[in-house]
Structure formats: C-alpha cells, structure tokens
Enzyme design. Structure first.
Site, PDB file in Angstrom:
ATOM      1  CG  HIS A   1      -1.780   1.135   1.444  1.00 12.96           C
ATOM      2  ND1 HIS A   1      -3.127   1.109   1.186  1.00 12.96           N
ATOM      3  CD2 HIS A   1      -1.517   2.389   1.904  1.00 12.96           C
ATOM      4  CE1 HIS A   1      -3.664   2.292   1.477  1.00 12.96           C
ATOM      5  NE2 HIS A   1      -2.700   3.083   1.919  1.00 12.96           N
ATOM      6  CD  GLU A   2       1.675   3.448   3.703  1.00 10.63           C
ATOM      7  OE1 GLU A   2       1.823   4.539   3.093  1.00 10.63           O
ATOM      8  OE2 GLU A   2       0.687   3.204   4.409  1.00 10.63           O
TER       9      GLU A   2
ATOM     10  CG  HIS B   1       0.228   6.151  -0.496  1.00 10.93           C
ATOM     11  ND1 HIS B   1      -0.910   6.565  -1.137  1.00 10.93           N
ATOM     12  CD2 HIS B   1      -0.181   5.646   0.705  1.00 10.93           C
ATOM     13  CE1 HIS B   1      -1.955   6.330  -0.367  1.00 10.93           C
ATOM     14  NE2 HIS B   1      -1.544   5.761   0.748  1.00 10.93           N
TER      15      HIS B   1
END
Length: 451
Positions: free
Chosen positions: A251-252, A255
């Site tokens: 997920h990160e 980003h």
C-alpha cells in the site's frame, strides 16, 4: 473521473491507520504537519508543488496509455534498502529473512502474480465492477534488496544486503518524517520502526533522493512470527493479526509511486484520479461483503489502496499500474548497479471465469496523432488512426467511434467489419485541421453491435 489537485495539496503523507472497531479512526496529525510545512517553508512548498505538477503529467499520460499496455517483457528494477529502528535482541539473520520476505510480497503483488488475485472474478461477479479494470499483467515493476555499491560508512561490502540497524533515521511518534538522507539516494528506502501510531506512511510520488516509506515494525514482512520484540508480524502487533501478509508495504509503495487512496480521502464528491476505480465514499476495514457500495456503484474494496485486511486486498487497476510504471521509470530508468542479480518478471495469475459483456469495444491506442507528438507548422490536415479492440464475448461487427479536438464538437465514424473477441484493428477516421498550439485528441466508442 476528475483528478482533485486540491485534495493532493491537503496531504503529503498518506497514512494507513491501525484498524479500530470505530470505522472512522483519527488520522493523527499528518494533514496538519503537511499544512504547517507547506505554509511556513517556501523551499518545501516549491518542491511539493513541482512534484504534483510532475505527477499530474504522469497520471494524464498513464490514463491514455493504460488500455494499450502489453505483457511485461523488461520490468523496471527498483533497488531497496531496509533500515530497522529500535532493534534490541533480534538477530541480523532473522531481520535479513524478514526483509527478503517483504521483497517477495512486493514482487508478487506488483506483477499480479499473488495467488489471491484469483479471487477477483468471484468478488466482482454479480456486481457492477468492471472485470477489465484489473491490471492482469501487473505494473511491470520488480524490487531487489540491494547488495552492491553501497554508500560508505555503514560497514556494508559488496555481497551484503542493504540493511542498516538503529541508525536513528526516523523520529519518535507520528512526526514529519526525518528521512531525506542523500547518502541513500538511488534506493527506495524502507524505514521499519515502532511507535509511529500508524501502520505506515509515505510521500505521494517519491524522489529516490534518500526518501522512502515508513512501516510499523510489527506489520513488516511475512516470515512466521517475525523476529520477536515487536519486529515482524505476530510478534507484538497485539490486536492486529489481520495485517500479517506484508500488504501495508504494498500500500505505501503504491503511494510512493504516485497512487492516492482509492476513496480520494474524501466522500463521494472526491476521487482518486483514475477512471477505472469507482468513486467510494470512505475507506473500508475488515473484509467487506460482496457488492458493498457507497456512491451508487459497487466499491473496489479489494484494491491495495484501500484499508481492508491484508487477506482481502489483492489488486491494482490498469490505470494505477500504468501510473506506477511511469513513475518508477522516471526514477529508475537505467539498469541498476546496486543489485548483483535482478528478478525475472513472474507469470501473472490471471483470473478465469469473469463474464465479459456480450458487446463491448474500446480504443486502446492513438496511432495518429501520436500521444505527445509535435510539429513545427500549424494548419496541417491530420487523418487520425486509432486502434480498436473487441472486449466483448460476441464477434464485433459494428461500432460508432467518436473523436473530439479540445473537447469540441464530436466527429463520428461508423465502423463495420468482423473482429473476434480480444482482436484489434487500426481504424482510419475522418480528417481534421490541426489547431495552433497544444491541443488534445480524445476518442471513444459507443453502440457496439448496436447495443
């Protein structure tokens, strides 16, 4: 869907909060921190604004390219350095295996080679989610735990993995990340630490200038019960066993490579900037029921950029994947000298059983005028050529193709022929006179087989 630049200007850090019983947990102070720096630090403000302009260009190009992406033959290789903080009794060998297990998760997730992606067809069946939104061949990105040409001063030799322990790179608590260290430029850094108050955070659209992602120690990697003392899943993440598959880091990193949260960090009036991810009213926790919706359409809660349990997130969309590839290519577009060997791109796990629409067609490429092309004269006559693909189950025999210049009056062309499922054909459209200056050429289809 519209891209909300104002939304980006409200967040530099995207936080994955510890899942609470309350579906609306506090977001700590990431927004306030960004606003403080944005308003008080002119250097930071200029840097951030330029990165957003760069990201907008990448996003727009990626959305245009997404439909024409082919299977990956030569992935972008991203060298990774892992920096552990707060390590006491854990062994270096265990920390190394934990880092390698996290790299393996990333490589599978970013190649659509994770086994659980096969759930996609079942999860979208009987919903209005588009099966074709799945990035079935992944993002064409792979990660290696760097083992060559390390910066000096850390006792690392060629052959050693780029792992540091207790170098005090990350401040205590959920403060603005203190991780811009030029000495680690060229890597995507992973700062694994405790006490952040969140599962992880990262800048939107990283720089590869020594920055990276911050991951709470107890959700990093997947090896067994971790390394003890709060390092690794199951070893101290009390009450949060559902974050044990390394998907926080997936997920990160999303980003870091330019992706917003799938719900746009707002409500149904805001968006994440991608047309193939439906508008969602808020984040999801746990494992939502099939067909869950919030804005009149079913939500893509299984996307890596939501907040669901690790076991219930397993895919990126095609536009997301193309954006990440283009972002990675802008940062690591040369062969890395930091990895002695590079991973081969794994075979994607393609879901089977998704029921395509009977009649479905789309434009997957602009041949003429080519995207981002330019000429030195104005007033030229241009004869557009577009690539048409049959996405439906039926043979395509007719479809209406339309194009617009700068959003003006649509020019239509009625194509007829015989195009099998999955087949493509280049179609020549009526000519237009090229306007002066920069202009946009947009195309679309309607009425496949008269439906």
């Amino acid at each position: 869907m519209k891209f909300n630049l104002a939304l980006l200007l409200s967040f530099i850090l995207h936080l994955t909060l510890f899942g609470q019983a309350d579906p609306q947990p506090h977001r700590c102070n990431s927004s306030e921190i960004h606003q403080q720096h944005y308003l008080s630090d002119a250097h930071y403000r200029d840097w951030y604004d330029q990165r957003q302009l760069d990201l907008n260009v990448i996003r727009e190009a990626s959305i245009q390219e997404a439909g024409s992406r082919l299977a990956c033959s030569s992935p972008i290789i991203i060298p990774v350095a892992v920096h552990y903080e707060g390590v006491t009794t854990q062994t270096a060998a265990c920390l190394e295996q934990l880092a390698l297990s996290q790299i393996a998760v990333l490589n599978a997730d970013f190649a659509a080679a994770n086994a659980d992606i096969a759930n996609y067809c079942n999860d979208v069946d009987n919903s209005n989610l588009d099966p074709a939104a799945l990035a079935a061949n992944g993002a064409c990105i792979q990660f290696c735990l760097a083992d060559q040409n390390h910066p000096s001063g850390f006792g690392l030799n060629n052959g050693d993995y780029a792992i540091t322990i207790n170098q005090n790179y990350v401040g205590n608590g959920n403060n603005f990340p203190n991780f811009t260290f030029g000495v680690w430029a060229g890597y995507m850094n992973m700062f694994v630490t405790e006490g952040t108050g969140v599962l992880g955070y990262a800048p939107l659209f990283g720089n590869a200038n020594g920055d990276g992602v911050v991951i709470e120690a107890c959700v990093f990697g997947t090896t067994g019960n971790g390394c003890g003392g709060g390092i690794g899943p199951g070893s101290g993440c009390a009450g949060y066993p559902q974050y044990n598959l390394g998907r926080t880091t997936t997920h990160e990193v999303g980003h870091y490579l330019g992706l917003n949260h799938i719900w746009g960090d707002g409500n149904c009036t805001q968006d994440d900037g991608f047309g193939d991810t439906p508008t969602s009213g808020a984040e999801y926790y746990g494992c939502p029921a099939q067909g869950s919706n919030s804005c009149g359409t079913d939500d893509m809660y299984m996307n890596f950029m939501d907040y669901t349990d690790d076991a219930c997130m397993y895919m990126f969309s095609e536009e997301q994947a193309t954006t990440m590839y283009n972002t990675a290519n802008s940062l690591w577009n040369t062969t890395s000298t930091k990895c002695s060997s590079t991973p081969s791109y794994p075979t994607a796990v393609l879901p089977s059983g998704c029921n395509p629409a009977s009649n479905d067609a789309g434009i997957i490429a602009h041949v003429t005028p080519a995207p981002n092309s330019s000429v030195c004269a104005t007033g030229n006559t241009v004869t557009p050529v577009v690539t048409l693909q049959n996405f439906g189950a039926n043979t395509l025999t007719s479809v209406t193709i339309s194009y617009q210049i700068n959003g003006g009056t649509a020019v239509t062309f009625n194509w007829t022929g015989s195009l099998i499922t999955g087949g493509t054909v280049d179609v020549t459209l009526p000519s237009f006179t090229e306007p002066a200056g920069v202009y946009t050429f947009d195309s679309s289809t309607s009425n496949p087989n008269g439906a």
